[in-house]
Motif scaffolding. Structure first.
Motif, short mmCIF file in Angstrom:
data_model
loop_
_atom_site.label_atom_id
_atom_site.label_comp_id
_atom_site.label_asym_id
_atom_site.label_seq_id
_atom_site.Cartn_x
_atom_site.Cartn_y
_atom_site.Cartn_z
N ILE A 119 0.84 -1.20 0.00
CA ILE A 119 0.00 0.00 0.00
C ILE A 119 0.88 1.25 0.00
CG2 ILE A 119 -1.61 1.34 1.41
CD1 ILE A 119 -2.93 -1.34 2.15
N GLU A 120 1.93 1.22 0.85
CA GLU A 120 2.84 2.38 0.87
C GLU A 120 3.48 2.58 -0.49
OE1 GLU A 120 5.72 2.04 3.98
OE2 GLU A 120 4.26 2.53 5.53
N HIS A 121 3.87 1.45 -1.11
CA HIS A 121 4.49 1.53 -2.43
C HIS A 121 3.51 2.12 -3.45
CE1 HIS A 121 7.07 0.53 -5.77
NE2 HIS A 121 6.07 -0.14 -6.35
N LEU A 122 2.25 1.66 -3.41
CA LEU A 122 1.25 2.18 -4.33
C LEU A 122 0.98 3.66 -4.06
CD1 LEU A 122 -1.33 -0.74 -4.47
CD2 LEU A 122 0.19 0.02 -6.30
N ILE A 123 0.94 4.03 -2.79
CA ILE A 123 0.70 5.44 -2.44
C ILE A 123 1.87 6.28 -2.92
CG2 ILE A 123 0.54 7.03 -0.49
CD1 ILE A 123 -1.10 4.88 0.94
N GLU A 124 3.10 5.77 -2.73
CA GLU A 124 4.27 6.52 -3.21
C GLU A 124 4.23 6.67 -4.72
OE1 GLU A 124 7.82 4.63 -1.79
OE2 GLU A 124 7.33 5.06 0.29
N LYS A 125 3.78 5.63 -5.41
CA LYS A 125 3.66 5.72 -6.86
C LYS A 125 2.67 6.81 -7.25
CE LYS A 125 4.47 1.46 -9.34
NZ LYS A 125 3.82 0.30 -9.91
#
Length: 162
Positions: A119-125
């Motif tokens: 989720i953090e990775h998707l949010i960062e994206k």
């Protein structure tokens, strides 16, 4: 004179017979005393024998009672051993369930962290593209507030999407 001689001879025979009868009487009395002594010894032995028989019977009864007590104690010990073995089996089964649950919790914590990282990775994206929405942030805040702190989880394999 012939009569006197005959009377003397008869008198001598009577004295001889008297001595032999006295001797026989003394022998008979001695035999009677011996028999009474033997009979007295037999009575004493019979009394002693009766006492010993009573003592033996009492000892047999005590031994029988002790054997019963011993068997009862052995039964109790066997029952206690069986209960102990059953308890050990139950404890081992519960320990196995606890270990399985610990492994599942560790796995779920690892999955949770992995999901959080995704989720953090998707949010960062999304943030790096410039189109971050308030909904994504609240989700990120929600996920990070749910992160568990506690014993160190098992190592994770992070999946990074590119």
């Amino acid at each position: 004179e012939v009569q006197v001689e005959e009377l003397q001879r008869l008198l001598a025979g009577m004295e001889k017979e008297h001595r032999s009868l006295l001797l026989k009487m003394k022998e008979g009395e001695a035999e009677l005393a011996r028999l009474r002594s033997v009979e007295g010894d037999k009575l004493a032995e019979q009394d002693r024998s009766a006492r010993l028989e009573k003592e033996v019977a009492m000892l047999r009864e005590k031994i029988h009672h002790l054997d019963d007590m011993l068997k009862s104690q052995q039964r109790k010990v066997r029952q206690m051993i069986e209960q102990l073995q059953n308890s050990k089996t139950v404890i081992q089964a519960k320990d196995a369930v606890i270990q399985e649950l610990k492994e599942r919790v560790a796995y779920l914590e690892a999955e949770n962290l992995e999901m959080h990282d995704r989720i953090e990775h998707l949010i960062e994206k999304q943030v790096s593209r410039g189109g971050h929405s308030s909904r994504a942030r609240s989700k990120s805040e929600y996920v990070s507030s749910k992160r568990l702190t506690g014993p160190k989880p098992l190592p994770l394999i992070r999946v990074v999407e590119t």
